[in-house]
Design a protein around this motif. Structure first.
Motif, PDB file in Angstrom:
ATOM      1  N   ILE A  27      36.622  36.069  43.997  1.00  0.00           N
ATOM      2  CA  ILE A  27      37.683  37.069  43.984  1.00  0.00           C
ATOM      3  C   ILE A  27      37.048  38.458  44.084  1.00  0.00           C
ATOM      4  CG2 ILE A  27      39.612  38.082  42.688  1.00  0.00           C
ATOM      5  CD1 ILE A  27      39.981  35.407  41.291  1.00  0.00           C
ATOM      6  N   GLN A  64      46.845  43.769  42.846  1.00  0.00           N
ATOM      7  CA  GLN A  64      46.686  42.568  43.669  1.00  0.00           C
ATOM      8  C   GLN A  64      45.264  42.515  44.199  1.00  0.00           C
ATOM      9  OE1 GLN A  64      49.879  41.284  46.309  1.00  0.00           O
ATOM     10  NE2 GLN A  64      48.376  40.970  47.946  1.00  0.00           N
ATOM     11  N   ALA A  85      41.978  40.198  46.249  1.00  0.00           N
ATOM     12  CA  ALA A  85      41.802  39.472  47.501  1.00  0.00           C
ATOM     13  C   ALA A  85      40.649  38.492  47.350  1.00  0.00           C
ATOM     14  CB  ALA A  85      41.530  40.441  48.653  1.00  0.00           C
ATOM     15  N   CYS A  86      40.691  37.453  48.151  1.00  0.00           N
ATOM     16  CA  CYS A  86      39.578  36.507  48.202  1.00  0.00           C
ATOM     17  C   CYS A  86      38.484  37.051  49.119  1.00  0.00           C
ATOM     18  CB  CYS A  86      40.053  35.150  48.727  1.00  0.00           C
ATOM     19  SG  CYS A  86      41.333  34.356  47.709  1.00  0.00           S
ATOM     20  N   SER A 101      39.734  31.214  50.195  1.00  0.00           N
ATOM     21  CA  SER A 101      41.186  31.268  50.375  1.00  0.00           C
ATOM     22  C   SER A 101      41.874  31.091  49.034  1.00  0.00           C
ATOM     23  CB  SER A 101      41.648  30.177  51.351  1.00  0.00           C
ATOM     24  OG  SER A 101      41.254  28.899  50.877  1.00  0.00           O
ATOM     25  N   VAL A 102      43.136  31.516  49.012  1.00  0.00           N
ATOM     26  CA  VAL A 102      43.930  31.432  47.789  1.00  0.00           C
ATOM     27  C   VAL A 102      44.279  29.986  47.496  1.00  0.00           C
ATOM     28  CG1 VAL A 102      46.138  32.062  46.733  1.00  0.00           C
ATOM     29  CG2 VAL A 102      44.885  33.738  48.121  1.00  0.00           C
ATOM     30  N   GLN A 113      50.094  32.257  45.525  1.00  0.00           N
ATOM     31  CA  GLN A 113      50.030  33.598  44.945  1.00  0.00           C
ATOM     32  C   GLN A 113      48.615  34.162  45.005  1.00  0.00           C
ATOM     33  OE1 GLN A 113      52.524  35.702  43.344  1.00  0.00           O
ATOM     34  NE2 GLN A 113      50.780  37.090  43.654  1.00  0.00           N
ATOM     35  N   SER A 114      48.461  35.340  45.613  1.00  0.00           N
ATOM     36  CA  SER A 114      47.162  36.010  45.573  1.00  0.00           C
ATOM     37  C   SER A 114      46.832  36.355  44.127  1.00  0.00           C
ATOM     38  CB  SER A 114      47.194  37.291  46.411  1.00  0.00           C
ATOM     39  OG  SER A 114      47.389  36.988  47.776  1.00  0.00           O
ATOM     40  N   GLY A 152      45.533  33.735  39.086  1.00  0.00           N
ATOM     41  CA  GLY A 152      45.344  33.214  40.436  1.00  0.00           C
ATOM     42  C   GLY A 152      43.893  32.833  40.671  1.00  0.00           C
ATOM     43  N   CYS A 205      40.756  31.831  43.759  1.00  0.00           N
ATOM     44  CA  CYS A 205      40.229  31.717  45.113  1.00  0.00           C
ATOM     45  C   CYS A 205      39.174  30.622  45.141  1.00  0.00           C
ATOM     46  CB  CYS A 205      39.608  33.030  45.573  1.00  0.00           C
ATOM     47  SG  CYS A 205      40.769  34.398  45.799  1.00  0.00           S
TER      48      CYS A 205
END
Length: 280
Positions: A233, A246, A248-249, A254-255, A259-260, A276, A278
């Motif tokens: 992450i 929020q 991001a990966c 990938s998620v 949900q991110s 969340g 990744c």
């Protein structure tokens, strides 16, 4: 001779104007930025707005600097510093009451203007970290084992208003103290959180009302949650705001789910646990 006098007058006016217009951050002394003087590094979650170690002189009345003093009680004693241009200036004020004379002491120390706007947004709070010492009370005298921090919020540099004590306001937990009547000299470092309105600038003042205090180092800063990568992450650098960010990966990840990842930047610049995942 006439030309020299005109040049000297212009030079004095320029220096005086520059002194009045000083604003932290960005107004530090070049001599304090280079070796052999080295300033302790800041942690990655701290961004300084003013650091007293950045200046070879602090108090205007001592021959330079941008900080000002005010002797409200009129006894001729107020905040002062040694004139040594050390980049580690110590400022202090000592105004014990000795019996039988009891006089209300009131001495103020004012910083230069501090810009509290970051990327066009006014900070909601800053932290004042102060390293100081307080002396114990003299025998036969009375003193307070504390001093006060006050603030004057203004977006603009205000040379005349910056020394008007009526512009300054207290805030929660603004009394810096080491407890009741300690014996001898006590040295301590404390962090004081200063809540701010949406103004974007401030002056800071220290008010001494009958004690013997020395300030060795004072830093005004704000917390950020640092940029980092943890468990695939990617976290951006975010100024503390208490809101959910929020995430991001990283590239190639990938998620997991729909949900991110989300996380909150804590008040001391520490990322909370993400909501969340990744995965690669």
């Amino acid at each position: 001779m006439l030309f020299e006098n005109v040049w000297l007058c212009a030079f004095i006016q320029i220096v005086f104007f520059a002194t009045l217009q000083a604003q932290a951050p960005g107004d530090g002394s070049p001599d304090c930025q280079n070796a052999p003087f080295t300033k302790p590094p800041y942690p990655s979650n701290i961004v300084p707005l003013m650091d007293s170690y950045d200046y070879s002189e602090l108090i205007v009345a001592m021959g330079g600097g941008t900080w000002k003093t005010l002797d409200v009680d009129g006894d001729g004693r107020t905040w002062a510093q040694p004139v040594d241009k050390s980049c580690r200036q110590v400022v202090g004020s000592c105004s014990y009451n000795l019996a039988p004379v009891q006089v209300t002491k009131n001495n103020w120390l004012f910083t230069q203007h501090i810009n509290t706007t970051v990327n066009g947004v006014a900070l909601s709070q800053v932290v004042v970290r102060v390293n100081f010492s307080l002396n114990g009370c003299l025998i036969g005298g009375s003193c307070q084992q504390s001093f006060l921090l006050q603030m004057y919020q203004t977006q603009n540099i205000d040379p005349s208003g910056s020394t008007n004590t009526s512009n300054y306001a207290a805030f929660a937990n603004n009394r810096v103290t080491v407890g009741s009547n300690p014996s001898g000299t006590v040295v301590d470092t404390q962090d004081i959180t200063v809540p701010l309105g949406a103004i974007g600038g401030m002056y800071l003042a220290a008010q001494e009302t009958g004690t013997c205090v020395s300030i060795y180092h004072i830093v005004v800063f704000y917390y950020v949650c640092p940029q980092q990568v943890v468990n695939f992450i990617s976290y951006p650098m975010v100024v503390f705001n208490g809101r959910i960010t929020q995430l991001a990966c990283v590239s190639g990840a990938s998620v997991v789910g729909v949900q991110s990842p989300l996380a909150t930047c804590g008040s001391q610049g520490v990322w909370g646990a993400p909501n969340g995942v990744c995965s690669c």
